[in-house]
Write a protein that holds these residues in place. Structure first.
Motif, PDB file in Angstrom:
ATOM      1  N   VAL B  60      16.656 102.237  10.990  1.00 29.56           N
ATOM      2  CA  VAL B  60      15.347 102.284  11.372  1.00 29.56           C
ATOM      3  C   VAL B  60      14.429 103.413  10.520  1.00 29.56           C
ATOM      4  CG1 VAL B  60      15.635 101.766  13.965  1.00 29.56           C
ATOM      5  CG2 VAL B  60      15.631 104.336  13.144  1.00 29.56           C
ATOM      6  N   ASP B  61      13.245 103.221  10.347  1.00 30.45           N
ATOM      7  CA  ASP B  61      12.202 104.023   9.340  1.00 30.45           C
ATOM      8  C   ASP B  61      11.955 105.169  10.074  1.00 30.45           C
ATOM      9  OD1 ASP B  61      12.653 101.823   7.447  1.00 30.45           O
ATOM     10  OD2 ASP B  61      10.925 100.896   8.600  1.00 30.45           O
ATOM     11  N   GLY B  62      12.077 105.047  11.505  1.00 30.60           N
ATOM     12  CA  GLY B  62      11.741 106.261  12.323  1.00 30.60           C
ATOM     13  C   GLY B  62      12.124 105.932  13.620  1.00 30.60           C
ATOM     14  N   ALA B  63      12.414 107.083  14.344  1.00 30.68           N
ATOM     15  CA  ALA B  63      12.781 107.018  15.591  1.00 30.68           C
ATOM     16  C   ALA B  63      11.889 107.712  16.811  1.00 30.68           C
ATOM     17  CB  ALA B  63      14.081 107.278  16.052  1.00 30.68           C
ATOM     18  N   ASN B  64      11.274 106.782  17.533  1.00 32.43           N
ATOM     19  CA  ASN B  64      10.409 107.351  18.705  1.00 32.43           C
ATOM     20  C   ASN B  64      11.156 108.383  19.666  1.00 32.43           C
ATOM     21  OD1 ASN B  64       8.695 105.394  17.675  1.00 32.43           O
ATOM     22  ND2 ASN B  64       7.781 105.033  20.007  1.00 32.43           N
ATOM     23  N   ILE B  65      10.805 109.588  19.773  1.00 32.87           N
ATOM     24  CA  ILE B  65      11.625 110.415  20.868  1.00 32.87           C
ATOM     25  C   ILE B  65      10.518 110.362  21.868  1.00 32.87           C
ATOM     26  CG2 ILE B  65      12.650 112.408  21.163  1.00 32.87           C
ATOM     27  CD1 ILE B  65      12.560 112.776  18.112  1.00 32.87           C
ATOM     28  N   SER B  76      12.916 118.207  25.308  1.00 35.91           N
ATOM     29  CA  SER B  76      11.828 118.188  24.905  1.00 35.91           C
ATOM     30  C   SER B  76      11.632 117.231  23.723  1.00 35.91           C
ATOM     31  CB  SER B  76      11.084 119.283  24.589  1.00 35.91           C
ATOM     32  OG  SER B  76      11.156 119.707  23.117  1.00 35.91           O
ATOM     33  N   SER B  77      10.765 116.412  23.387  1.00 35.83           N
ATOM     34  CA  SER B  77      10.688 115.337  22.318  1.00 35.83           C
ATOM     35  C   SER B  77      10.508 116.187  21.130  1.00 35.83           C
ATOM     36  CB  SER B  77       9.218 114.756  22.622  1.00 35.83           C
ATOM     37  OG  SER B  77       8.939 113.915  21.444  1.00 35.83           O
ATOM     38  N   ILE B  78       9.663 117.392  21.135  1.00 35.02           N
ATOM     39  CA  ILE B  78       9.559 118.154  19.823  1.00 35.02           C
ATOM     40  C   ILE B  78      11.074 118.745  19.550  1.00 35.02           C
ATOM     41  CG2 ILE B  78       8.594 120.099  18.637  1.00 35.02           C
ATOM     42  CD1 ILE B  78       5.903 119.384  20.228  1.00 35.02           C
ATOM     43  N   GLY B  79      11.590 119.325  20.543  1.00 32.34           N
ATOM     44  CA  GLY B  79      13.173 119.957  20.329  1.00 32.34           C
ATOM     45  C   GLY B  79      13.987 119.163  19.763  1.00 32.34           C
ATOM     46  N   LEU B  84      16.750 115.679  14.738  1.00 32.28           N
ATOM     47  CA  LEU B  84      16.475 114.380  14.083  1.00 32.28           C
ATOM     48  C   LEU B  84      16.177 114.876  12.723  1.00 32.28           C
ATOM     49  CD1 LEU B  84      16.348 113.125  16.944  1.00 32.28           C
ATOM     50  CD2 LEU B  84      14.911 111.164  15.776  1.00 32.28           C
ATOM     51  N   GLU B  85      15.307 115.764  12.346  1.00 29.47           N
ATOM     52  CA  GLU B  85      14.964 115.608  11.123  1.00 29.47           C
ATOM     53  C   GLU B  85      16.007 116.408  10.312  1.00 29.47           C
ATOM     54  OE1 GLU B  85      12.235 114.972   9.251  1.00 29.47           O
ATOM     55  OE2 GLU B  85      11.146 113.799  10.977  1.00 29.47           O
ATOM     56  N   GLN B  86      16.730 117.726  11.062  1.00 29.57           N
ATOM     57  CA  GLN B  86      17.867 118.225  10.205  1.00 29.57           C
ATOM     58  C   GLN B  86      18.758 117.041  10.191  1.00 29.57           C
ATOM     59  OE1 GLN B  86      18.787 120.758  13.608  1.00 29.57           O
ATOM     60  NE2 GLN B  86      17.258 122.336  12.838  1.00 29.57           N
TER      61      GLN B  86
END
Lengths: 273, 347
Positions: B60-65, B76-79, B84-86
């Motif tokens: 995928v090009d990106g994943a919704n959290i 949490s979505s941000i946590g 994911l970014e790491q």
């Protein structure tokens, strides 16, 4: 009108535990109209409480009185004379009525007999529905007279969420999605252009986010008494009208002599007399 | 007031990117985008997160959290997005209006952006009555439309919703939104999308689509309104896991229509298999669900105005790889490296 319903009997029994003599005070206005705290309901509840206490082998005497408008201090003033003999007052007024009692009679324990629900209207016999949350910043101009702040569980201001199915709200499928209704009627009212505008974030400072709200509707009537207590707007207004003009001096009245007649007129307005 | 304001900040506008996210680049390059969904656990178990990342990364090009979806408290979505970014999977954080007021939203958007999160999906949020804290008080200080506009003004005008300047620049995020083409009133849904475009949304993911005929009708109206040129439209798809799941989606989830022939196909897949051999039936249902999903993606690719798909493999992240491969969408494009606008003071 303000819509309320009686608390469950067991909650009231718990509240009154240990009390020997209680005065149940009904209110002849809104809660009478919605059959929660009028004279009939107050009488009925007083009897029910006494019976329940008797069944439990407890001693409880419940007297009842109903005032015409429990949210106005002048209407409840006459209760003062007898209050000393009671262990508590059980108010069958709305939350405003309970607090008017508690403020007027600080030495008497006032307990709430009702759960105050909302401001609303009867929609069919025996059914009342919420119509206004009193946000202090009315949006009905933009929504064809139907309030999404009150009637959408997400208080959406820019149209329906995805949870609208068959015109009903997913949070309670017996209730219409108000945005479906607003949009559904938009053509009749020529509202489409307005509905396509992005409504900016609402200013909630007029709602429940700030300090207790206080409104001076008419400065000319807002005259503190000698004791510093403000005469209620309503009574002051009656006085001012009687004295033919807002310039007239307003004195603190012991009670409103016209209350009965105005109450009748009010009930008539509601189609109840 | 519906026109999108131009960005004032000259230093930042030197970059051609609004956010510089992978998703933005994939969409800008005209690739058929693929996004997925990663539901954080109801715990702090990051192994679960990493396992799901492993199932999605590269496909995928990106994943919704999801952000406490269905009103259930989760990591949490941000946590989760930071992990994911790491791990090299691009995060699309979801942000609902249910749990945060405008102060918390703006604060969290900035907090997410300094951790390299560059996509946000702005949602109303499922009502708390469906979740595990039904007595909670919801917020809804702003609605999803207003949230879109707020993120857009933070990014493009460098200003807080209250009007104050964000010194050094606002969070640079690609703004996503959701659309439910088949929720009522259906005839108004394209207008709702138009409003989200006006509010400043860059991309939209739709509710799960199974009824291609209805979706084509919706897309025709959207294209006639020219919306596809102003917003990237990702059609929501998902593999049907079993006949009961298909029936549940159809009857219990507003906005999802699963045509009888789809349900029948999944049902038929299990026919002829011994009723006692549950494992074999499950496998057959699932294989057919994936096959159907692939066919639908291929059909969606032919619809004018659709820029990609959003795969919602609910509690079935492992299905994403075979779907993406089967639809011929693997490998995912790697956009040329272009300088990314960084949040914080411009150089």
């Amino acid at each position: 009108m303000i819509v309320a319903e009686q608390k469950p009997l067991e909650d009231l029994q718990r509240m009154l535990k240990g009390k020997k003599k209680v005065l149940a005070v009904g209110c002849g206005t809104c809660v009478s109209v919605c059959f929660a705290g009028g004279q009939k309901e107050t009488r009925g509840l007083a009897a029910a409480l006494q019976t329940a206490a008797a069944v439990d082998g407890e001693e409880l005497e419940v007297h009842e009185r109903t005032v015409q408008r429990q949210c106005v201090q002048e209407f409840i003033a006459p209760l003062e004379d007898d209050l000393e003999e009671y262990d508590a007052v059980l108010s069958l007024g709305c939350g405003v009525g309970v607090q008017t009692m508690a403020e007027r009679f600080p030495k008497t324990r006032t307990l709430p007999g009702l759960d105050t629900n909302f401001m609303g209207q009867p929609t069919e016999p025996g059914v009342w529905e919420e119509r206004c949350v009193g946000c202090g910043n009315c949006v009905l101009e933009y929504t064809g007279g139907l309030c999404p702040i009150t009637r959408c569980p997400k208080q959406l201001m820019n149209g329906p969420c995805g949870g609208s199915e068959g015109g009903m709200c997913e949070v309670d499928t017996s209730i219409p999605c108000i945005w479906s209704k607003i949009w559904g009627n938009s053509e009749n009212l020529n509202l489409m252009d307005m509905l396509m505008e992005v409504q900016p974030p609402k200013d909630w400072s007029t709602s429940r986010g700030g300090a207790m709200r206080r409104t001076v509707v008419r400065d000319d009537l807002h005259q503190p008494n000698a004791d510093g207590r403000t005469t209620t707007t309503e009574v002051a207004a009656a006085k001012a009208d009687a004295a033919d003009g807002p310039e007239a001096e307003v004195e603190a009245p012991p009670a409103d002599p016209n209350a009965g007649a105005r109450e009748d007129a009010f009930l008539k307005e509601l189609g109840l007399s | 007031m519906s026109a999108q304001p131009e960005r004032k900040d000259d230093a930042a506008s030197e970059s051609q990117w609004k956010s510089g996210s992978n998703l933005e680049r994939v969409l800008a390059d005209g690739h058929f985008a693929v996004t997925g969904e990663l539901g954080p656990p109801k715990s702090m178990n990051t192994d679960i997160v990493r396992k799901k990342i492993g199932q999605l990364k590269g496909f995928v090009d990106g994943a919704n959290i999801t952000d406490n979806q269905t009103g259930i408290v989760r990591l949490s979505s941000i946590g989760t997005g930071i992990i994911l970014e790491q791990e090299g999977l691009e995060a699309i954080i979801q942000m609902t209006c249910r749990d945060r007021n405008r102060l918390a939203m703006q604060s969290d958007l900035m907090g997410a952006n300094i951790h390299d999160i560059k996509n946000v999906l702005c949602l109303s949020g499922d009502h708390q009555s469906f979740g595990n804290h039904p007595g909670a008080k919801n917020v809804h200080d702003v609605d999803s439309m207003q949230l879109i506009r707020m993120v857009q003004e933070m990014r493009d005008l460098n200003k807080f919703q209250g009007g104050e300047e964000i010194k050094g620049g606002g969070p640079r995020m690609l703004i996503g939104t959701a659309a439910s083409p088949f929720s009522s009133p259906v005839e108004m849904r394209p207008f709702r999308l138009a409003k989200k475009v006006a509010a400043g949304a860059d991309f939209v993911q739709t509710q799960m689509i199974f009824d291609m005929k209805l979706f084509k009708e919706y897309m025709k109206r959207v294209v006639d309104m020219g919306l596809h040129e102003k917003i990237k439209i990702l059609a929501g798809v998902g593999p049907l896991k079993s006949p009961p799941m298909a029936r549940f989606l159809n009857s219990d989830v507003p906005g999802i229509i699963v045509p009888e022939e789809c349900i029948q196909r999944i049902d038929d897949a299990g026919k002829g298999i011994d009723a006692d051999d549950k494992e074999a039936r499950t496998a057959a249902y699932r294989a057919e669900g994936i096959k159907l999903c692939i066919e639908q993606i291929q059909e969606i690719q032919e619809i004018e105005g659709v820029a990609g798909i959003h795969i919602m493999a609910i509690l079935w992240e492992a299905a994403v790889e075979p779907i993406v491969r089967g639809a011929g969408l693997y490998p995912r494009p790697v956009p040329a490296d272009t300088p990314t606008p960084t949040p914080g003071p411009a150089a």
